[in-house]
Design a protein around this motif. Structure first.
Motif, PDB file in Angstrom:
ATOM      1  N   ILE A 213       0.822  -1.204   0.000  1.00 42.52           N
ATOM      2  CA  ILE A 213       0.000   0.000   0.000  1.00 42.52           C
ATOM      3  C   ILE A 213       0.865   1.266   0.000  1.00 42.52           C
ATOM      4  CG2 ILE A 213      -1.869  -1.174   1.193  1.00 42.52           C
ATOM      5  CD1 ILE A 213      -1.054   0.333   3.729  1.00 42.52           C
ATOM      6  N   LEU A 214       2.190   1.109  -0.121  1.00 44.10           N
ATOM      7  CA  LEU A 214       3.069   2.261  -0.123  1.00 44.10           C
ATOM      8  C   LEU A 214       3.878   2.318  -1.412  1.00 44.10           C
ATOM      9  CD1 LEU A 214       4.419   2.415   3.531  1.00 44.10           C
ATOM     10  CD2 LEU A 214       2.921   4.030   2.403  1.00 44.10           C
ATOM     11  N   THR A 215       3.182   2.285  -2.518  1.00 44.28           N
ATOM     12  CA  THR A 215       3.859   2.336  -3.812  1.00 44.28           C
ATOM     13  C   THR A 215       3.590   3.641  -4.526  1.00 44.28           C
ATOM     14  OG1 THR A 215       1.967   1.211  -4.813  1.00 44.28           O
ATOM     15  CG2 THR A 215       3.820  -0.168  -4.082  1.00 44.28           C
ATOM     16  N   ASP A 216       2.822   4.529  -3.947  1.00 43.40           N
ATOM     17  CA  ASP A 216       2.543   5.817  -4.562  1.00 43.40           C
ATOM     18  C   ASP A 216       3.505   6.872  -4.040  1.00 43.40           C
ATOM     19  OD1 ASP A 216       0.398   4.812  -6.011  1.00 43.40           O
ATOM     20  OD2 ASP A 216      -0.995   5.134  -4.335  1.00 43.40           O
ATOM     21  N   TRP A 217       3.578   7.965  -4.777  1.00 42.74           N
ATOM     22  CA  TRP A 217       4.391   9.095  -4.349  1.00 42.74           C
ATOM     23  C   TRP A 217       3.687   9.863  -3.236  1.00 42.74           C
ATOM     24  CZ3 TRP A 217       9.296  10.244  -5.742  1.00 42.74           C
ATOM     25  CH2 TRP A 217       9.815   9.614  -6.882  1.00 42.74           C
ATOM     26  N   GLN A 218       4.462  10.349  -2.295  1.00 37.86           N
ATOM     27  CA  GLN A 218       3.962  11.233  -1.254  1.00 37.86           C
ATOM     28  C   GLN A 218       4.755  12.535  -1.338  1.00 37.86           C
ATOM     29  OE1 GLN A 218       4.293   9.927   2.906  1.00 37.86           O
ATOM     30  NE2 GLN A 218       4.953  12.037   3.318  1.00 37.86           N
ATOM     31  N   PHE A 219       4.048  13.667  -1.253  1.00 36.02           N
ATOM     32  CA  PHE A 219       4.694  14.971  -1.433  1.00 36.02           C
ATOM     33  C   PHE A 219       4.531  15.820  -0.168  1.00 36.02           C
ATOM     34  CE2 PHE A 219       3.582  13.455  -5.636  1.00 36.02           C
ATOM     35  CZ  PHE A 219       4.726  13.712  -6.375  1.00 36.02           C
ATOM     36  N   ASP A 220       5.605  16.486   0.187  1.00 36.86           N
ATOM     37  CA  ASP A 220       5.585  17.477   1.254  1.00 36.86           C
ATOM     38  C   ASP A 220       6.063  18.794   0.650  1.00 36.86           C
ATOM     39  OD1 ASP A 220       4.923  15.562   3.233  1.00 36.86           O
ATOM     40  OD2 ASP A 220       7.024  14.965   3.344  1.00 36.86           O
TER      41      ASP A 220
ATOM     42  N   ALA B  56      12.919  34.350   1.325  1.00 34.32           N
ATOM     43  CA  ALA B  56      11.724  33.580   0.984  1.00 34.32           C
ATOM     44  C   ALA B  56      12.179  32.248   0.412  1.00 34.32           C
ATOM     45  CB  ALA B  56      10.854  34.331  -0.018  1.00 34.32           C
ATOM     46  N   GLU B  57      11.569  31.170   0.876  1.00 31.00           N
ATOM     47  CA  GLU B  57      12.041  29.839   0.494  1.00 31.00           C
ATOM     48  C   GLU B  57      10.863  28.924   0.171  1.00 31.00           C
ATOM     49  OE1 GLU B  57      15.481  27.481   2.433  1.00 31.00           O
ATOM     50  OE2 GLU B  57      13.672  26.832   3.483  1.00 31.00           O
ATOM     51  N   ILE B  58      11.020  28.136  -0.878  1.00 26.13           N
ATOM     52  CA  ILE B  58      10.038  27.116  -1.276  1.00 26.13           C
ATOM     53  C   ILE B  58      10.726  25.758  -1.240  1.00 26.13           C
ATOM     54  CG2 ILE B  58       8.562  26.252  -3.125  1.00 26.13           C
ATOM     55  CD1 ILE B  58       8.236  29.132  -4.067  1.00 26.13           C
ATOM     56  N   ILE B  59      10.080  24.787  -0.589  1.00 23.63           N
ATOM     57  CA  ILE B  59      10.616  23.429  -0.493  1.00 23.63           C
ATOM     58  C   ILE B  59       9.558  22.453  -0.998  1.00 23.63           C
ATOM     59  CG2 ILE B  59      11.562  21.651   1.026  1.00 23.63           C
ATOM     60  CD1 ILE B  59      12.190  23.875   3.029  1.00 23.63           C
ATOM     61  N   VAL B  60       9.974  21.542  -1.866  1.00 23.94           N
ATOM     62  CA  VAL B  60       9.107  20.450  -2.324  1.00 23.94           C
ATOM     63  C   VAL B  60       9.884  19.151  -2.163  1.00 23.94           C
ATOM     64  CG1 VAL B  60       7.801  19.458  -4.220  1.00 23.94           C
ATOM     65  CG2 VAL B  60       7.926  21.946  -3.966  1.00 23.94           C
ATOM     66  N   SER B  61       9.315  18.216  -1.416  1.00 23.12           N
ATOM     67  CA  SER B  61       9.961  16.933  -1.164  1.00 23.12           C
ATOM     68  C   SER B  61       9.028  15.811  -1.613  1.00 23.12           C
ATOM     69  CB  SER B  61      10.290  16.786   0.319  1.00 23.12           C
ATOM     70  OG  SER B  61      10.868  15.527   0.600  1.00 23.12           O
ATOM     71  N   ALA B  62       9.591  14.822  -2.291  1.00 24.53           N
ATOM     72  CA  ALA B  62       8.791  13.700  -2.788  1.00 24.53           C
ATOM     73  C   ALA B  62       9.397  12.386  -2.320  1.00 24.53           C
ATOM     74  CB  ALA B  62       8.730  13.726  -4.313  1.00 24.53           C
ATOM     75  N   ASN B  63       8.547  11.477  -1.813  1.00 22.31           N
ATOM     76  CA  ASN B  63       8.972  10.160  -1.355  1.00 22.31           C
ATOM     77  C   ASN B  63       8.267   9.082  -2.168  1.00 22.31           C
ATOM     78  OD1 ASN B  63      10.746  10.411   1.122  1.00 22.31           O
ATOM     79  ND2 ASN B  63       9.023  11.706   1.723  1.00 22.31           N
ATOM     80  N   LYS B  64       9.020   8.073  -2.559  1.00 25.02           N
ATOM     81  CA  LYS B  64       8.470   6.920  -3.263  1.00 25.02           C
ATOM     82  C   LYS B  64       8.954   5.658  -2.564  1.00 25.02           C
ATOM     83  CE  LYS B  64       6.908   4.463  -6.902  1.00 25.02           C
ATOM     84  NZ  LYS B  64       5.495   4.380  -7.312  1.00 25.02           N
ATOM     85  N   THR B  65       8.015   4.822  -2.077  1.00 22.56           N
ATOM     86  CA  THR B  65       8.362   3.566  -1.430  1.00 22.56           C
ATOM     87  C   THR B  65       8.069   2.413  -2.376  1.00 22.56           C
ATOM     88  OG1 THR B  65       7.839   4.492   0.734  1.00 22.56           O
ATOM     89  CG2 THR B  65       7.974   2.104   0.580  1.00 22.56           C
ATOM     90  N   PHE B  66       9.063   1.549  -2.527  1.00 25.76           N
ATOM     91  CA  PHE B  66       8.946   0.444  -3.467  1.00 25.76           C
ATOM     92  C   PHE B  66       8.616  -0.855  -2.735  1.00 25.76           C
ATOM     93  CE2 PHE B  66      11.522   3.707  -5.353  1.00 25.76           C
ATOM     94  CZ  PHE B  66      11.077   3.771  -6.657  1.00 25.76           C
TER      95      PHE B  66
END
Length: 453
Positions: free
Chosen positions: A42-49, A64-74
């Motif tokens: 159930i953890l095969t999709d991308w998650q974004f912060d 001024a700062e913008i942060i984008v983080s992406a996690n992918k669990t295989f």
């Protein structure tokens, strides 16, 4: 605390607490990873912060700062994390010169043009402007039962600065996975090409008619190169222990070796006569090596009764180096769940941080004519940068967050920062007696965060 100290981006709460804390040893070096404990299928999709951060010092730097983080669990519990950071800095920065009872004129770092600091004001260079783009990538995977490894890369580019880095971390679980030992490392290669070039240590700032025929030649005589390099190597050893179902602790030791160009090319030092009037401004000179060590301890405790089912997070860090700087940092948050808002649970999280630092051995808020004539050798270091002077700082803040009906999370954070430099034992000339030599720095920090699938 500097602007970089405010760059905190909270990860999604699906992380296993013990694993997250054990891998935080690597996170302090840039090697942290997110290891999810839910079922792989159930953890095969991308998650974004994502986060937007605004930092503003009174009459000084604004960021001024913008942060984008992406996690992918295989499927095999392997995790890929990619994080992009973009920030923009503008405003004015203290150039190192001491306040005077009369106006002062300075040459801009490029050598093109001059600016004036009014009487009674801390001299600020209002040309401070930069944009940074940073990309981090991290791969984490189990190697064998109870072993987890992480490796990553770092790229950061500013107008006059390029940083490339690699990092790695190995964690071993034992005692029924209640204990974890981790070892992390990182290595960075940086290239500094400041506008105007690298100043010659102890050289006098050129001030005068910038339209004169010999101006550019005279300015070039105060430079020694167009750029220089810096190398940073860090090692960190960490231990995490689950005490019981409500308490977890972590202990880290880190060692850092920095070599190369460590001087700030934009900082100067005022040269005074005995009365305290500026006669000259010279470029600072710092050692080309710095060894830092630190110990860190953190505890999280879950109050399952009383205090609204809150989680207390408390940490202490002690740092010392061969520049004779040592510092103490106390940091604490209290995560307090609230009644449901917007259909989902919400929380408040007050934050308090205390920081105290001693001055570097070569820190001088100013120097005197007699000392400069005898002290311009290669071994005589000097800097008036308040960031390596004696100081205390306090941060007070509050964060509010909640979950949306679609399962995504949103939070807002507001903090106040106050930095209070102090005299590290220097005699003050008579003309500085009624002036603010060690001005207080105040800042406001505002952050919006949004996590989504």
């Amino acid at each position: 605390m500097s602007y970089s100290d405010t760059k905190q981006h909270n990860q999604h709460k699906k992380t296993n607490l013990k694993t997250a804390l054990s891998m935080a040893a690597g996170a302090l070096l840039g090697t942290g990873a997110i290891v999810h404990e839910a079922k792989a299928e159930i953890l095969t999709d991308w998650q974004f912060d994502s986060a937007f951060l605004y930092y503003s010092e009174a009459e000084r730097v604004t960021a001024a700062e913008i942060i984008v983080s992406a996690n992918k669990t295989f499927a095999n519990d392997e995790v890929l994390n990619v994080k992009l950071t973009i920030d923009s800095l503008t405003g004015a920065s203290a150039n190192g010169a001491v306040v005077q009872a009369q106006a002062q004129t300075f040459t801009r770092p490029s050598g093109e043009g001059q600016y004036v600091s009014q009487a009674g004001n801390t001299p600020l260079d209002d040309t401070f402007k930069d944009t940074r783009v940073q990309l981090n990538a991290q791969w984490t995977q189990p190697l064998a039962e109870n072993y987890t490894a992480s490796i990553g890369g770092h790229l950061s580019k500013e107008f006059d600065y390029l940083s490339l880095g690699i990092n790695g971390n190995l964690a071993l679980d034992f005692y029924k996975k209640n204990s974890t030992i981790s070892l992390g490392f990182s290595h960075f290669q940086d290239r500094y090409t400041p506008i105007g070039g690298i100043p010659k240590p102890y050289a006098s700032m050129l001030i005068g008619d910038s339209n004169s025929p010999s101006w550019h030649e005279d300015f070039a005589a105060t430079r020694i190169a167009s750029g220089d390099n810096k190398i940073t190597s860090d090692v960190l050893v960490g231990f995490t222990q689950v005490i019981n179902r409500r308490m977890i602790t972590q202990f880290n030791y880190s060692y850092s070796m920095v070599r190369g160009y460590l001087t700030d090319p934009f900082k100067i030092v005022s040269v005074l006569n005995q009365a305290g009037t500026a006669q000259d401004y010279i470029y600072e000179h710092r050692p080309d090596e710095r060894k830092k060590q630190s110990v860190f301890a953190q505890t999280k405790y879950h109050f399952d009764q009383g205090l609204l089912n809150s989680v207390l997070d408390f940490s202490y860090r002690y740092m010392w180096d061969d520049w004779q700087i040592n510092s103490h940092t106390l940091d604490s948050t209290l995560h307090m769940p609230l009644a449901s808002r917007f259909g989902k649970a919400s929380y408040l999280q007050p934050h308090i941080r205390y920081y105290q630092q001693s001055a570097a051995g070569f820190y001088r808020p100013y120097t005197f004519v007699e000392q400069v004539s005898n002290g311009s050798s290669e071994e005589n270091f000097i800097s008036a940068d308040y960031r390596i002077g004696a100081m205390t700082a306090v941060t007070l803040g509050l964060k509010y967050g909640f979950s949306l009906n679609n399962g995504n999370d949103f939070s807002v954070r507001l903090e106040y920062y106050r930095q209070m430099p102090s005299n590290a034992g220097f005699d003050q000339p008579s003309e500085l007696a009624n002036l603010t030599v060690y001005p207080v720095v105040q800042a406001v920090i505002f952050q919006l965060s949004y996590s989504f699938l």
